[in-house]
Motif scaffolding. Sequence first.
Motif, short mmCIF file in Angstrom:
data_model
loop_
_atom_site.label_atom_id
_atom_site.label_comp_id
_atom_site.label_asym_id
_atom_site.label_seq_id
_atom_site.Cartn_x
_atom_site.Cartn_y
_atom_site.Cartn_z
N VAL A 181 0.88 -0.96 0.51
CA VAL A 181 0.44 -0.12 -0.22
C VAL A 181 1.20 1.32 0.31
O VAL A 181 0.66 2.33 -0.80
CB VAL A 181 -1.22 0.10 1.46
N MET A 182 1.51 0.94 0.83
CA MET A 182 2.80 2.18 0.85
C MET A 182 3.55 2.56 -0.61
O MET A 182 4.01 4.08 -1.07
CB MET A 182 3.67 2.08 1.80
N VAL A 183 4.24 1.86 -1.50
CA VAL A 183 4.84 1.66 -2.28
C VAL A 183 3.28 2.12 -2.85
O VAL A 183 3.85 3.21 -4.37
CB VAL A 183 4.88 0.06 -2.92
N GLU A 184 2.18 2.38 -3.10
CA GLU A 184 1.25 1.81 -4.66
C GLU A 184 1.29 3.47 -4.16
O GLU A 184 0.68 4.30 -5.62
CB GLU A 184 -0.16 1.27 -4.37
N ARG A 185 1.35 3.96 -3.04
CA ARG A 185 0.78 5.57 -2.78
C ARG A 185 1.97 6.53 -2.74
O ARG A 185 1.50 7.39 -2.71
CB ARG A 185 0.61 5.52 -1.38
N SER A 186 3.11 5.78 -3.10
CA SER A 186 4.57 6.33 -3.24
C SER A 186 4.52 7.60 -4.08
O SER A 186 5.21 8.56 -4.49
CB SER A 186 5.41 5.71 -2.71
N GLY A 187 3.76 6.88 -5.56
CA GLY A 187 4.18 7.72 -6.44
C GLY A 187 5.55 6.76 -7.07
O GLY A 187 5.87 7.17 -8.66
N ILE A 188 6.23 5.67 -6.76
CA ILE A 188 7.50 5.77 -7.17
C ILE A 188 7.45 4.36 -7.91
O ILE A 188 6.64 3.47 -6.60
CB ILE A 188 8.72 5.68 -6.10
N LYS A 189 7.96 3.86 -8.94
CA LYS A 189 7.56 2.96 -9.10
C LYS A 189 8.56 1.71 -8.72
O LYS A 189 9.59 1.39 -8.29
CB LYS A 189 8.23 2.36 -10.95
N SER A 190 7.69 0.15 -8.26
CA SER A 190 8.21 -0.78 -6.86
C SER A 190 9.11 -1.07 -7.84
O SER A 190 10.40 -1.46 -6.67
CB SER A 190 6.88 -1.68 -7.03
N PHE A 191 9.17 -1.59 -9.44
CA PHE A 191 10.93 -1.92 -9.51
C PHE A 191 12.17 -1.24 -8.84
O PHE A 191 12.90 -1.48 -9.65
CB PHE A 191 10.80 -2.45 -10.97
N THR A 192 11.90 0.52 -8.77
CA THR A 192 12.65 1.10 -9.67
C THR A 192 14.10 0.82 -8.22
O THR A 192 13.90 0.43 -6.58
CB THR A 192 12.23 2.44 -8.56
N LYS A 193 15.46 0.93 -8.55
CA LYS A 193 16.65 0.56 -7.78
C LYS A 193 16.26 1.79 -7.31
O LYS A 193 16.52 3.19 -7.09
CB LYS A 193 17.57 0.30 -8.66
N CYS A 194 17.03 1.63 -5.59
CA CYS A 194 16.64 2.20 -4.10
C CYS A 194 17.75 3.35 -4.68
O CYS A 194 17.50 4.48 -4.79
CB CYS A 194 17.19 1.89 -3.51
N SER A 195 18.69 2.87 -5.44
CA SER A 195 20.08 4.34 -6.00
C SER A 195 19.74 4.74 -7.04
O SER A 195 19.85 6.44 -6.72
CB SER A 195 21.29 3.14 -6.52
N ASP A 196 17.98 4.79 -7.82
CA ASP A 196 17.90 5.90 -8.85
C ASP A 196 16.44 6.67 -8.23
O ASP A 196 16.24 7.10 -8.77
CB ASP A 196 17.30 4.90 -9.88
N ILE A 197 15.89 6.07 -6.56
CA ILE A 197 15.01 7.08 -6.29
C ILE A 197 16.09 8.38 -6.00
O ILE A 197 16.83 8.63 -5.40
CB ILE A 197 14.79 6.41 -5.12
N ARG A 198 15.11 9.78 -6.61
CA ARG A 198 14.88 11.11 -6.60
C ARG A 198 14.91 11.04 -5.64
O ARG A 198 13.96 11.39 -4.51
CB ARG A 198 14.32 12.05 -8.00
N LYS A 199 15.72 12.78 -5.40
CA LYS A 199 15.36 13.46 -3.97
C LYS A 199 14.23 13.80 -3.46
O LYS A 199 13.17 13.57 -2.63
CB LYS A 199 16.17 14.90 -4.09
N GLU A 200 12.96 14.47 -4.46
CA GLU A 200 12.01 14.81 -4.86
C GLU A 200 11.06 13.60 -4.53
O GLU A 200 10.12 13.73 -3.36
CB GLU A 200 10.90 16.02 -6.03
N GLU A 201 11.23 12.33 -5.05
CA GLU A 201 10.29 11.67 -5.17
C GLU A 201 10.72 10.57 -3.62
O GLU A 201 9.47 10.39 -2.83
CB GLU A 201 10.79 9.83 -5.90
#
Length: 415
Positions: free
Chosen positions: A310-330
Motif C-alpha cells: 500500500v505504501m509503495v502504491e501511494r508513494s508514486g515511486i515505481k515498485s521496481f525502481t532501484k533504491c539508488s535511482d530514487i530521486r530526492k523529490e520522490e
Amino acid sequence: MSNIVIIGAGASGLMCAVQLLKSSHNVILIEKNEKCGKKLFITGKGRCNLTNYSDVEEHLSSIQSNKKFMYSSLYAFTPYDTVELFNSLGLKTKVERGNRVFPESDHSSDVIKVLKRELDRGNAELRLNTAVSRLLIREGEKPEVRGVLLAKGEKIFCDDVVVATGGKSYPSTGSTGDGYRFAISAGMDVTALSPSLVPLNSPDEDVRALQGLSLKNVSVTLKDGKKKLYSDFGEMLFTHFGVSGPVILSASAALKPEFFERPLKLHIDLKSALSLDELDKRLIRIFEENRNKEFKNSLASLFPSKLIPVMVERSGIKSFTKCSDIRKEERRGFASVIKDFEVNISGLRGFDEAVITKGGVSVKEIDPSSMESKKVRGLYFIGEVLDIDSMTGGFNLQLAWSTAAAAARHILMSS
Ligand SMILES: Cc1cc2nc3c(=O)[nH]c(=O)nc-3n(C[C@H](O)[C@H](O)[C@H](O)COP(=O)(O)OP(=O)(O)OC[C@H]3O[C@@H](n4cnc5c(N)ncnc54)[C@H](O)[C@@H]3O)c2cc1C
C-alpha cells in the motif's frame, strides 16, 4: 414509606437501588433480561473499567455532551466516592494506566456481584424477565407518575419511577432504547440519537487490504475540509470496513451523522516520533543500505509487511525502481505520504458496535441535582438514557453512578 420502581438493572439502576436501601422504602427493580448487569458484564473487555481515578474537573472535561448538566451530580458523588463505595461493598480495586479503575480480580462479574449482594441484603425486590411496556402518568396541571405497565399486563403503582434503561448501543444486552419512548410518552424531548465510541467506515479499497493490521503509537487527526475535528495519539486497527481501535473510537466521539454530508479525512502519521527531516534522513540511510535492491524490497525495517504494498502504491515511486535511482523529490514526497497517510471516512458504524449512544432525553427537561423530570413529578431519568456522553476510560460508568446517586438522594430527601 414510598414505593419506588426502577426500570432497568444495569449500572445506573443497580446503583440507584443500592443507594435507596439506606431507607425503608419499597424498591422494585425491574429488569427485562434473565439477569442483571448484562452490559456491565462486557465492560472493559470483561474487566469493567468502573471509573477514572481523577478529579471532577477531569471528568467534566471528558464529557462530550452537556458538561454543565453533570456538574452538580458529579460533585455530589465523585469518582473517589465511587471507589470508596465499591471498596466498602467488599470490591477491591486497582488503578491502571490513565487512572482507569478496575476490580483487582479483573472480573466485571465481581462488580455486579457486590451490587447484587447488597440488594439481596436490603429490602429491594428484583424482578427479572420482566419488561416495562409503558409509564402510567396522571395528567393534570403538573402531571404525576403513578406507576408502570408491564409487558405481561400487570400494573405496578408507585410514588416514583426511575428510568434506568440505558441507551441503544449493544442492544443484545437489553438496552433497546425503551427509555426514549417512555420520555416521549411523558411529553419530554429526546435529542437526535447516534452511535458513539464506535468504529468508522471507509470506502478506500487499499484500506480494506490492510484489514487485521494494528498500528501502535500513531498520531491521528480527523478533519472536515480544513477544520480539525479531533487529534490524538495511540493505537488503531484496520478492518474489513474501515478503521477501529482505541484512538479511532475516541475520535468518533467528536462526530455526528450530519457531519458526513461529504467524506471526512483521517490523517495518520505513521512515524510520529520522527520529524519530516528526521524521517527523510532515515530514508536516505535505508535507500543507501539497499542501493541495489528494488524500492519495494527495501522497506521491511520501516513498515509491517501488510503495509508495504500500500505504501509503495501511494508513494508514486515505481515498485521496481532501484533504491539508488530514487530521486530526492520522490524520497521527500514519500516521507510526506508516511507522515500523512490519508483515509477517507464515510460514516459511523452502527449501534450494534457502539460503546455508547450520543443524544437522549433532553437535559433541559431534567433537574441536574435530582434527575427528576421538570414536566412529570416523581419521574426520574438516570444513566445513558440521558443526553450525556463521555470518553473511554471509566468516564461513562461514572455518569451512570453519579446520576443514579443524585436520583436516590433526592428520593430519600423528599419522602
Ligand atoms: C462493549 C462495551 C464496553 C464498555 N466498557 C465500559 C467501561 O469499561 N467503562 C465505562 O465507563 N463504560 C463502559 N461502557 C459504557 C457503559 O457500559 C454504559 O455507559 C453503562 O452501562 C450505562 O449504564 P445504564 O445503567 O444507563 O444502562 P445499561 O447498563 O445499559 O442498563 C440498562 C438496563 O435496562 C434494562 N432495560 C431496558 N429497557 C427495559 C424495559 N423496558 N424493562 C425492563 N428493563 C429494561 C436493560 O435490559 C439493561 O439491563 C461500555 C459499553 C459497551 C457496550
